[in-house]
Scaffold this motif. Structure first.
Motif, short mmCIF file in Angstrom:
data_model
loop_
_atom_site.label_atom_id
_atom_site.label_comp_id
_atom_site.label_asym_id
_atom_site.label_seq_id
_atom_site.Cartn_x
_atom_site.Cartn_y
_atom_site.Cartn_z
N GLY A 48 0.81 -1.22 0.00
CA GLY A 48 0.00 0.00 0.00
C GLY A 48 0.84 1.26 0.00
O GLY A 48 0.49 2.25 -0.66
N ASP A 49 1.95 1.23 0.74
CA ASP A 49 2.82 2.41 0.78
C ASP A 49 3.46 2.65 -0.58
O ASP A 49 3.58 3.80 -1.04
N LEU A 50 3.89 1.57 -1.24
CA LEU A 50 4.50 1.71 -2.56
C LEU A 50 3.48 2.22 -3.58
O LEU A 50 3.77 3.10 -4.40
N ARG A 51 2.27 1.67 -3.52
CA ARG A 51 1.23 2.12 -4.45
C ARG A 51 0.92 3.59 -4.25
O ARG A 51 0.69 4.34 -5.23
N ALA A 52 0.95 4.05 -3.02
CA ALA A 52 0.65 5.46 -2.74
C ALA A 52 1.71 6.39 -3.31
O ALA A 52 1.43 7.56 -3.60
N ASP A 53 2.93 5.87 -3.50
CA ASP A 53 4.01 6.70 -4.04
C ASP A 53 3.91 6.89 -5.55
O ASP A 53 4.51 7.82 -6.11
N LEU A 54 3.19 6.00 -6.23
CA LEU A 54 3.14 6.05 -7.69
C LEU A 54 2.40 7.28 -8.18
O LEU A 54 1.39 7.69 -7.60
N GLN A 55 2.91 7.85 -9.28
CA GLN A 55 2.31 9.04 -9.87
C GLN A 55 1.95 8.75 -11.32
O GLN A 55 2.58 7.95 -11.99
N GLY A 56 0.93 9.46 -11.81
CA GLY A 56 0.54 9.31 -13.20
C GLY A 56 -0.91 9.65 -13.41
O GLY A 56 -1.74 9.54 -12.49
#
Length: 726
Positions: free
Chosen positions: A512-520
């Motif tokens: 979840g933390d990694l997904r929250a970092d994604l941008q686009g």
């Protein structure tokens, strides 16, 4: 007026473009991007015509449904509903084994093709997967897979540092490079010569590339494996080998090369024995050297053997995985790494029992699967940016066989010779409305590099190509819905695999933390951001700080440095070593040896690359047709005289016959004729293409003949007769 930057999506060179648009968003100017660190302002006629292709009035802008003999424009929802009903009916009545997918060449140039064709394959649930790869490059994938354990671990010539380049069956001044991503290939070849190096081209034609080289050597089509084996023989017998990489099979290769002496192959190849010996000595003596072979050698009877021998020579001369030799690119956004060593023949085709390679069946058996009755006959077909009626062997047979398909849906920009048989056509938006990143091509780049092009113009009320393929995948899986659901599922699966992988850089972190970092702003951008962060230069891998935002902040692209040694880490062989003598290669050597004494045909047919074309899909742009870009049969004047020919001729093969206009030229060796493929647009709704129709060269190529280890179609060295018309 406004300016936009973009990577050209029209060939494998990935050149940067600078586009000027007027107030109505029409492209008024296309120039090379001088600030692109890879292409440095280089541009070819295809790139210069980007605006004409993007705004082609004949390209489709809305979905079409065929009702009887008429095409009807419909809404996107109506089109997708028709796809769901059509595919659903075929699956219900015949099962998923009756479905097939054909993927064409343009997919290598789109983010949608790179990211969404695999989910589509899984959703269809069939083994009937076909693509342009088995009409082009499958021999290289197979040879690399057998030698290195990974079919996409393809070593490319380190053009910017090599001292000696031997090219066979490659014409990069026309193709701009192939399985070797190198913008301004002409400039790179000139630089080799300028720094005192040597370029040697082996080809049945004196091509534009051959004219630029230091030396051109005529070779009879389809005999490259004999020539390469004779070089291997010479390296062994004269003690010229220098093997610097951990490898197995040296003695087996030495033994296999024994019959192929320069003297034994000279007559068959047309290359004198002393020339073969000299080339072997030059390769061994050069400070650095690279052997590179492409489509002319792949699309031949012994294509996989030729590709294997190319890299055998690169290993034997000490030029594998070293600067100036051949090396492996290290792409910034790599796909999932294979977890097992490569093999072929995991399943076979139904009609001819041809083996699978790299997850697909030979396109040479597509017509068989369409025509042959019985359980598993193809009844439902999906095509994505492909035109096999013109591009595949025995193409007209495929066109006829498509009448057996109960439902066909095509994702394509044109109503063409293949899609005219579809029930539904789903056209992707123009390039100006699409994002672009070269996932596939940067895996073969001669320098590590990354560049992202966001959409230049808004989509409006039409879906992106990514959304079209994502929704098509969901429909095929019986789960029609928001395409973003597919992207989120793939992101979640990828991140879970990454956090669970030992030493991944994100091992043990929260998904979840990694997904929250994604941008686009789209599923494409989110997935690209994830791949960049997990990639070798990414902030999550510890290799750098690369992310989507980094590329957005650097719209001209980023130079990530020269190629670097990657062995043994790049290997996926069970031994952890380069396998010089895979059993499937040694088995095929028997076939090669037996054919050495076979009487050659009087005349053979080869294909031809054209600078202002990329297969059939660029023949509807007025600025790209005409001049040298025309459908003629090149023939040596000596052959014209002895055969009593004038302006045109009847060309016959085992598969069919054509009447073709002749183009006499001494740039082609006697006994060889050349016809470009991708033509044959008579009756097309594409007005420019119809006015320059040409003939379908694949009426002459025989789908019964394939390169055995890979199943690749044979387009070069096709026996033909050429006679006066009438």
């Amino acid at each position: 007026m406004k300016t936009a930057l973009r990577t050209c999506p029209l060939c494998e060179a990935v050149c940067g473009l600078t586009l000027t648009l007027d107030d109505d968003n029409h492209i008024t100017s296309v120039k090379g991007d001088r600030d692109d660190p890879f292409s440095k302002g280089f541009i070819c006629p295809k790139g210069a015509s980007f605006g004409h292709l993007d705004e082609d009035p004949d390209r489709l802008s809305a979905p079409l449904i065929r009702r009887g003999d008429e095409w009807v424009t419909v809404s996107w929802d109506e089109a997708f509903a028709a796809v769901a009903a059509g595919l659903g009916k075929v699956i219900a009545e015949h099962g998923r084994k009756s479905l097939a997918l054909y993927v064409g060449n343009p997919n290598a140039h789109t983010v949608a093709g790179a990211l969404y064709n695999t989910p589509l394959i899984r959703a269809l649930g069939t083994r009937n997967i076909f693509s342009a790869s088995t009409a082009d490059q499958m021999p290289k994938h197979v040879s690399s897979g057998l030698m290195f354990g990974d079919p996409v671990a393809i070593p490319v010539p380190d053009l910017d540092r090599t001292d000696y380049l031997l090219m066979l069956g490659a014409n990069p001044l026309e193709s701009n490079g192939s399985l070797c991503t190198a913008p301004d290939f002409p400039g790179r070849l000139k630089a080799i010569r300028k720094r005192g190096g040597k370029v040697v081209v082996v080809d049945p034609r004196l091509t534009r590339t051959a004219k630029l080289a230091d030396e051109h050597i005529f070779v009879k089509p389809g005999t490259d494996a004999y020539l390469l084996f004779a070089i291997v023989h010479t390296l062994f017998t004269e003690g010229l080998t220098t093997v610097d990489v951990a490898s197995n099979g040296l003695d087996e290769v030495r033994s296999a090369a024994t019959p192929f002496t320069p003297e034994a192959v000279a007559a068959r190849t047309g290359v004198p024995a002393d020339v073969i010996v000299r080339i072997a000595h030059e390769l061994a003596a050069a400070p650095t050297a690279a052997v590179y072979a492409r489509i002319g050698t792949c699309t031949a009877e012994f294509g996989t053997l030729a590709q294997w021998l190319v890299d055998v020579i690169n290993v034997l001369t000490g030029n594998m995985d070293r600067p100036g030799g051949v090396m492996f690119a290290n792409p910034a956004a790599p796909g999932p790494r294979r977890t097992r060593a490569f093999t072929t023949g995991r399943w076979t085709s139904r009609a001819r029992q041809l083996p699978e390679a790299f997850g697909e069946l030979p396109v040479a058996t597509l017509a068989d699967e369409l025509e042959t009755p019985g359980d598993g006959q193809v009844r439902g077909l999906v095509t994505v940016a492909g035109n096999p009626v013109l591009s595949a062997p025995s193409g007209p047979r495929i066109g006829s066989a498509l009448s057996n398909v109960e439902f066909m849906v095509s994702v394509d920009r044109y109503l063409n010779e293949t899609t005219e048989h579809a029930n539904v056509i789903l056209p992707p938006p123009p390039s100006t409305q699409s994002s672009h990143y070269d996932f596939a091509l940067l895996g073969f780049a001669v320098r590590n590099y990354a560049r992202y092009s966001p959409p230049m113009l808004p989509l409006g009320d039409r879906p992106s190509e990514a959304d079209i393929l994502a929704r098509l995948s969901m429909i095929a899986a019986g789960q029609d819905g928001d395409p973003m659901l597919l992207d989120e599922m793939i992101i979640d699966q990828t991140l879970r695999a990454a956090v669970g992988a030992k030493g991944s850089g994100v091992e043990g972190r929260e998904v979840g933390d990694l997904r929250a970092d994604l941008q686009g702003n789209s599923g494409v951008e989110l997935r690209l951001d994830m791949m960049l962060r997990l990639g070798p230069y990414g902030e999550w891998s510890g290799g750098g700080n690369l992310s989507l935002q980094t590329l957005l902040d650097n719209p001209h692209g980023l130079d990530l440095g020269p190629l670097e040694s990657q062995l043994p880490g790049r290997l996926l062989t069970e031994s952890g070593r380069v396998e010089l003598a895979p059993a499937k290669m040694l088995d095929d050597v028997t076939r090669l040896r037996e054919s050495l004494e076979r009487a050659p045909a009087d005349i053979v047919l080869i294909g031809r690359r054209q600078l202002r074309s990329n297969n059939s899909w660029m023949h509807n742009v007025s600025t790209l047709v005409g001049g040298s870009n025309k459908c003629t049969l090149q023939i040596n004047p000596l052959d014209m005289e002895r055969l009593g020919l004038t302006d045109s001729a009847t060309v016959k093969s085992a598969a069919g016959e054509l009447i073709v206009p002749l183009e006499p030229t001494d740039t082609i060796m006697p006994g060889v004729v050349s016809l470009p493929h991708g033509w044959g647009h008579s009756g097309s709704t594409q007005r420019v293409a119809a006015a320059h129709a040409g003939v379908n060269a694949n009426a002459l190529t025989d789908d019964a003949v394939v390169d055995v280890p890979s199943g690749n179609a044979v387009f070069n060295g096709v026996p033909v007769t050429v006679s006066p018309v009438g």
